[in-house]
Design a protein around this motif. Sequence first.
Motif, PDB file in Angstrom:
ATOM      1  N   ASP A 243       0.532  -1.321  -0.059  1.00 45.85           N
ATOM      2  CA  ASP A 243       0.044   0.099  -0.003  1.00 45.85           C
ATOM      3  C   ASP A 243       0.643   1.597  -0.097  1.00 45.85           C
ATOM      4  N   GLY A 244       0.695   2.576  -1.265  1.00 43.21           N
ATOM      5  CA  GLY A 244       1.097   2.874  -1.238  1.00 43.21           C
ATOM      6  C   GLY A 244       0.365   4.439  -1.533  1.00 43.21           C
ATOM      7  N   GLY A 245      -1.538   4.063  -0.931  1.00 42.03           N
ATOM      8  CA  GLY A 245      -2.202   5.381  -1.460  1.00 42.03           C
ATOM      9  C   GLY A 245      -2.999   6.075   0.483  1.00 42.03           C
ATOM     10  N   VAL A 246      -3.686   5.833  -0.108  1.00 42.02           N
ATOM     11  CA  VAL A 246      -4.774   6.354   0.307  1.00 42.02           C
ATOM     12  C   VAL A 246      -4.385   5.975   2.324  1.00 42.02           C
ATOM     13  N   ASN A 247      -3.244   4.697   2.862  1.00 46.67           N
ATOM     14  CA  ASN A 247      -3.861   4.907   3.995  1.00 46.67           C
ATOM     15  C   ASN A 247      -2.227   5.574   4.633  1.00 46.67           C
ATOM     16  N   PHE A 248      -1.564   6.441   4.065  1.00 41.54           N
ATOM     17  CA  PHE A 248      -0.763   7.233   3.809  1.00 41.54           C
ATOM     18  C   PHE A 248      -1.090   8.804   4.331  1.00 41.54           C
ATOM     19  N   GLN A 249      -0.757   9.542   5.320  1.00 35.29           N
ATOM     20  CA  GLN A 249      -1.360  10.970   5.578  1.00 35.29           C
ATOM     21  C   GLN A 249      -1.054  11.518   4.122  1.00 35.29           C
ATOM     22  N   ASN A 250       0.374  11.438   3.594  1.00 36.90           N
ATOM     23  CA  ASN A 250       0.399  11.559   2.383  1.00 36.90           C
ATOM     24  C   ASN A 250       1.183  10.609   1.542  1.00 36.90           C
ATOM     25  N   ASP A 251       0.122  10.126   0.364  1.00 40.74           N
ATOM     26  CA  ASP A 251       0.339   9.807  -0.661  1.00 40.74           C
ATOM     27  C   ASP A 251       1.434  10.005  -1.402  1.00 40.74           C
ATOM     28  N   ALA A 315       5.995   2.445   1.367  1.00 35.39           N
ATOM     29  CA  ALA A 315       5.274   1.833   1.576  1.00 35.39           C
ATOM     30  C   ALA A 315       4.633   0.267   2.766  1.00 35.39           C
ATOM     31  N   VAL A 316       3.870   0.146   2.906  1.00 33.19           N
ATOM     32  CA  VAL A 316       3.532  -0.866   3.925  1.00 33.19           C
ATOM     33  C   VAL A 316       2.380  -1.610   3.562  1.00 33.19           C
ATOM     34  N   TRP A 317       3.592  -2.764   4.249  1.00 31.68           N
ATOM     35  CA  TRP A 317       2.112  -4.739   3.542  1.00 31.68           C
ATOM     36  C   TRP A 317       1.305  -4.274   3.768  1.00 31.68           C
ATOM     37  N   SER A 318       0.295  -4.828   3.042  1.00 30.51           N
ATOM     38  CA  SER A 318      -1.484  -4.440   2.835  1.00 30.51           C
ATOM     39  C   SER A 318      -2.119  -4.479   3.452  1.00 30.51           C
ATOM     40  N   GLY A 319      -1.708  -5.686   4.505  1.00 31.71           N
ATOM     41  CA  GLY A 319      -2.569  -6.178   5.401  1.00 31.71           C
ATOM     42  C   GLY A 319      -2.423  -5.463   6.726  1.00 31.71           C
ATOM     43  N   VAL A 320      -2.297  -4.381   6.488  1.00 33.95           N
ATOM     44  CA  VAL A 320      -2.812  -3.310   7.539  1.00 33.95           C
ATOM     45  C   VAL A 320      -4.145  -1.657   7.379  1.00 33.95           C
ATOM     46  N   SER A 321      -4.430  -1.553   7.827  1.00 33.86           N
ATOM     47  CA  SER A 321      -5.046   0.384   6.998  1.00 33.86           C
ATOM     48  C   SER A 321      -4.603   1.160   7.667  1.00 33.86           C
ATOM     49  N   ASP A 322      -3.558   1.566   8.327  1.00 39.99           N
ATOM     50  CA  ASP A 322      -3.136   2.285   8.958  1.00 39.99           C
ATOM     51  C   ASP A 322      -1.405   2.273   8.731  1.00 39.99           C
ATOM     52  N   GLU A 323      -1.182   3.463   9.056  1.00 37.76           N
ATOM     53  CA  GLU A 323       0.413   3.498   9.544  1.00 37.76           C
ATOM     54  C   GLU A 323       1.464   2.924  10.690  1.00 37.76           C
ATOM     55  N   CYS A 324       1.407   1.039   9.526  1.00 40.57           N
ATOM     56  CA  CYS A 324       1.572   0.276  10.928  1.00 40.57           C
ATOM     57  C   CYS A 324       3.035   0.096  10.616  1.00 40.57           C
ATOM     58  N   CYS A 325       3.250  -0.353   9.705  1.00 41.35           N
ATOM     59  CA  CYS A 325       4.565  -1.012   9.466  1.00 41.35           C
ATOM     60  C   CYS A 325       5.134  -1.080   7.750  1.00 41.35           C
ATOM     61  N   PRO A 326       6.345   0.106   8.487  1.00 42.45           N
ATOM     62  CA  PRO A 326       6.376   0.693   6.715  1.00 42.45           C
ATOM     63  C   PRO A 326       7.481  -1.056   6.548  1.00 42.45           C
ATOM     64  N   GLY A 327       7.639  -1.001   4.880  1.00 41.43           N
ATOM     65  CA  GLY A 327       7.751  -2.449   3.855  1.00 41.43           C
ATOM     66  C   GLY A 327       9.067  -1.760   3.067  1.00 41.43           C
ATOM     67  N   ILE A 328       8.844  -0.597   2.675  1.00 40.73           N
ATOM     68  CA  ILE A 328       9.441  -0.169   1.506  1.00 40.73           C
ATOM     69  C   ILE A 328      10.128   1.648   1.813  1.00 40.73           C
ATOM     70  N   VAL A 329      11.192   1.185   2.629  1.00 44.86           N
ATOM     71  CA  VAL A 329      12.155   3.056   2.957  1.00 44.86           C
ATOM     72  C   VAL A 329      12.945   3.009   2.323  1.00 44.86           C
ATOM     73  N   GLU A 330      13.128   4.486   1.642  1.00 44.38           N
ATOM     74  CA  GLU A 330      14.129   5.230   1.036  1.00 44.38           C
ATOM     75  C   GLU A 330      14.998   6.019   2.029  1.00 44.38           C
ATOM     76  N   PHE A 331      15.881   5.898   2.418  1.00 48.53           N
ATOM     77  CA  PHE A 331      17.262   6.151   3.388  1.00 48.53           C
ATOM     78  C   PHE A 331      17.845   7.191   2.520  1.00 48.53           C
ATOM     79  N   LEU A 332      17.395   8.945   3.084  1.00 48.35           N
ATOM     80  CA  LEU A 332      17.789  10.142   2.264  1.00 48.35           C
ATOM     81  C   LEU A 332      19.276  10.047   2.513  1.00 48.35           C
ATOM     82  N   PRO A 333      19.881  11.418   1.661  1.00 56.35           N
ATOM     83  CA  PRO A 333      21.347  11.736   1.794  1.00 56.35           C
ATOM     84  C   PRO A 333      21.612  12.710   3.143  1.00 56.35           C
ATOM     85  N   ASN A 334      21.998  12.531   3.932  1.00 60.15           N
ATOM     86  CA  ASN A 334      22.541  13.033   5.299  1.00 60.15           C
ATOM     87  C   ASN A 334      23.994  13.651   5.172  1.00 60.15           C
TER      88      ASN A 334
END
Length: 379
Positions: A243-251, A315-334
């Motif tokens: 899920d990368g859509g409506v279950n995010f505050q920011n799509d 993205a999160v695993w689609s088995g949840v309906s809220d911001e629970c479990c990040p499944g795809i993360v982009e670690f940005l430059p720092n």
Amino acid sequence: MKKLKYLIGIIAFTLIGIYSCEERENFDEDLPSVLNVIESISIGSTQGSIDNLSGLISFVLPSGTDITAVELIIDAPNGVEVVSASGSVVDLSSEIQIQATVGGDTRFYSVSARVLPNQVAFINEAATIDEIADDDVIEAARWTRDTYGDDFIYIPYSEVTIEALESVNVVFYFYDQVGTSDLPEEILDKKNVFTQYVVEGGKMLLGGMATGYAEAIGRDRSGLLTIKGNGDGFINDDVWGIDGGVNFQNDQRNHPIYTFTQEITADANGFFPVISGGFKEDHNNLWDAASLLNPGHELGQFAEFENLYGGKVLAVWSGVSDECCPGIVEFLPNSTYTGTIIAIGIGGMEWNMNDGRENLYASNIRGIYRNAIDYLKTR
């Protein structure tokens, strides 16, 4: 006492003036009336980095760019004359100068560029691709080789050195096994090499259990990568997805991993199916953001994940309906790690079906990985 304060003020003013002159060395005479004389400069879709104070412009161009003949597109305020003018074709194989004149004063800029290396490397413990033990890992390696052709390189752990990575733009590390989620000691022994690689701007795509390598090299300091599965698997008739859509505050559906090279199939709510009904290994490697960051699972906690750890949740695993479990993360430059890491830990994104069936959504898996690599190649 008043005279002393006056003298101190004069000295401070003089020092500030001297410092300003030294810092603004690209001025011909007095300070032009327009501070940011060049507002933007680009080559194709690549924006140049402008330091108006010191008069330095730099580009990091995609691999394969012919640096001897690039077109500069320059935006400057009205009344500013730029030479070379916008639309000029220049040779950036060595540093060039351009100048901007306004109100009779001239500012000089040094323009330089470097072209990103072209290779995409797949790494594994086996000596060759055909000797890779795990079915998903060998399929991922073969797909990478077939997709990137002459730009592909395979590097066994034993041959990983910073010198071997000099021509590598993106390192793709996918790892999977049954019984443990621990990574092999051979790759952990190379963490200093990959730490240096990412610190210096190298990019990594980590898939499956390899998501833990972001922790190993010190980039993921969240301590939240705790949802892990490594069992034998089971039969499940449901369609799993991300899920990368409506279950995010920011799509997140406009992020390049969904759009960069290939369009990925999703429903109206941002559900991306990745595996059809049948045997599933279910080897998740997810971040437990809900229990450790926000036990109430309220929308918006992923912004806190990004603020704290520099990890943008895609993205999160689609088995949840809220911001629970990040499944795809982009670690940005720092400030320490100038390279980017994308980590994909969704267990349903399997490369090979153990029961021999055709996965109806295999193109989504390959499309997301393809988009991730091609996007990282431009960073």
